[in-house]
Design a protein around this motif. Structure first.
Motif, short mmCIF file in Angstrom:
data_model
loop_
_atom_site.label_atom_id
_atom_site.label_comp_id
_atom_site.label_asym_id
_atom_site.label_seq_id
_atom_site.Cartn_x
_atom_site.Cartn_y
_atom_site.Cartn_z
N ARG A 6 0.85 -1.21 0.00
CA ARG A 6 0.00 0.00 0.00
C ARG A 6 0.88 1.25 0.00
O ARG A 6 0.63 2.21 -0.74
CB ARG A 6 -0.91 -0.04 1.24
N ILE A 12 1.62 7.73 -6.01
CA ILE A 12 0.59 8.77 -6.13
C ILE A 12 1.17 10.14 -5.76
O ILE A 12 0.81 11.15 -6.37
CB ILE A 12 -0.66 8.41 -5.28
N LYS A 48 0.96 14.37 -7.54
CA LYS A 48 0.32 15.51 -6.87
C LYS A 48 1.13 16.79 -7.10
O LYS A 48 2.31 16.74 -7.40
CB LYS A 48 0.14 15.20 -5.38
N ALA A 61 -1.29 16.89 -0.70
CA ALA A 61 -1.09 15.50 -0.26
C ALA A 61 -2.33 14.96 0.46
O ALA A 61 -2.88 13.93 0.07
CB ALA A 61 0.13 15.41 0.65
N ASP A 67 -6.00 14.45 1.24
CA ASP A 67 -7.25 14.61 0.50
C ASP A 67 -8.42 14.15 1.39
O ASP A 67 -8.73 12.95 1.46
CB ASP A 67 -7.17 13.77 -0.79
N ILE A 110 -12.62 6.33 1.87
CA ILE A 110 -11.92 5.10 2.27
C ILE A 110 -12.45 4.61 3.63
O ILE A 110 -12.72 3.42 3.81
CB ILE A 110 -10.38 5.32 2.34
N SER A 158 0.09 8.27 5.96
CA SER A 158 0.35 8.21 4.51
C SER A 158 0.38 9.61 3.92
O SER A 158 1.25 9.95 3.11
CB SER A 158 -0.72 7.37 3.81
N GLN A 172 3.52 11.50 2.17
CA GLN A 172 3.44 12.14 0.85
C GLN A 172 3.92 13.59 0.91
O GLN A 172 4.64 14.05 0.01
CB GLN A 172 2.01 12.11 0.31
O1 LIG Z 1 -5.82 8.68 -2.99
C1 LIG Z 1 -4.90 9.50 -2.83
O2 LIG Z 1 -4.95 10.65 -3.31
C2 LIG Z 1 -3.72 9.14 -2.08
O3 LIG Z 1 -2.76 9.88 -2.08
C3 LIG Z 1 -3.71 7.91 -1.24
C4 LIG Z 1 -4.08 8.22 0.21
C5 LIG Z 1 -4.14 6.87 0.96
O4 LIG Z 1 -3.33 6.66 1.89
O5 LIG Z 1 -5.00 6.07 0.60
C6 LIG Z 1 -3.05 9.12 0.81
C7 LIG Z 1 -3.25 10.44 1.01
C8 LIG Z 1 -4.55 11.10 0.81
O6 LIG Z 1 -4.92 11.85 1.94
C9 LIG Z 1 -5.63 10.14 0.46
C10 LIG Z 1 -5.42 8.83 0.27
#
Ligand SMILES: O=C(O)C(=O)C[C@]1(C(=O)O)C=C[C@@H](O)C=C1
Length: 100
Positions: free
Chosen positions: A27, A34, A38, A44, A46, A53, A82, A86
């Motif tokens: 993951r 990803i 960006k 980063a 979202d 999710i 995550s 990012q």
């Molecule tokens: O879907 C994205 O835009 C991602 O960067 C992946 C992810 C994740 O960990 O699933 C990571 C950061 C964002 O806040 C949202 C989701």
């Protein structure tokens, strides 16, 4: 306490944990890819995707008999970490190549 059964159950947990680590690592690799798509550190995290999710994980947890009181905080933490990772990756890429 039946120590033989305890040891066998703990050995199963260790194998499950190893599988979970492999899945979370897979993951994390996708999260890193990803990050390259960006536009800046502020993009980063979202919140809309995070909410989607968490909703999906909540339904999946219910179907599988996974306690939501475990699933939701675990995924919240995973998602926040995550997004933080990012942010760092994007900031580092911008430093290395200011044109990105
Ligand atoms: O879907 C994205 O835009 C991602 O960067 C992946 C992810 C994740 O960990 O699933 C990571 C950061 C964002 O806040 C949202 C989701």
């Amino acid at each position: 306490m039946n120590t033989t059964e305890l040891e066998a159950r703990r050995a199963r947990i260790d194998r499950i944990d190893s599988a979970l680590v492999r899945l979370v690592a897979a993951r994390q690799r996708q999260v890193a890819v990803i990050a390259t798509l960006k536009t800046g550190p502020d993009s980063a995290r979202d919140p809309v995707r995070i909410a989607a999710i968490l909703t999906r994980v909540q339904s999946a947890a219910r179907r599988c008999g996974l306690d939501e009181a475990i699933a939701i905080p675990v995924w919240r933490e995973l998602l926040e970490r995550s997004a933080e990772s990012q942010k760092t990756l994007i900031a580092c890429a911008e430093k290395t190549d200011p044109s990105t």
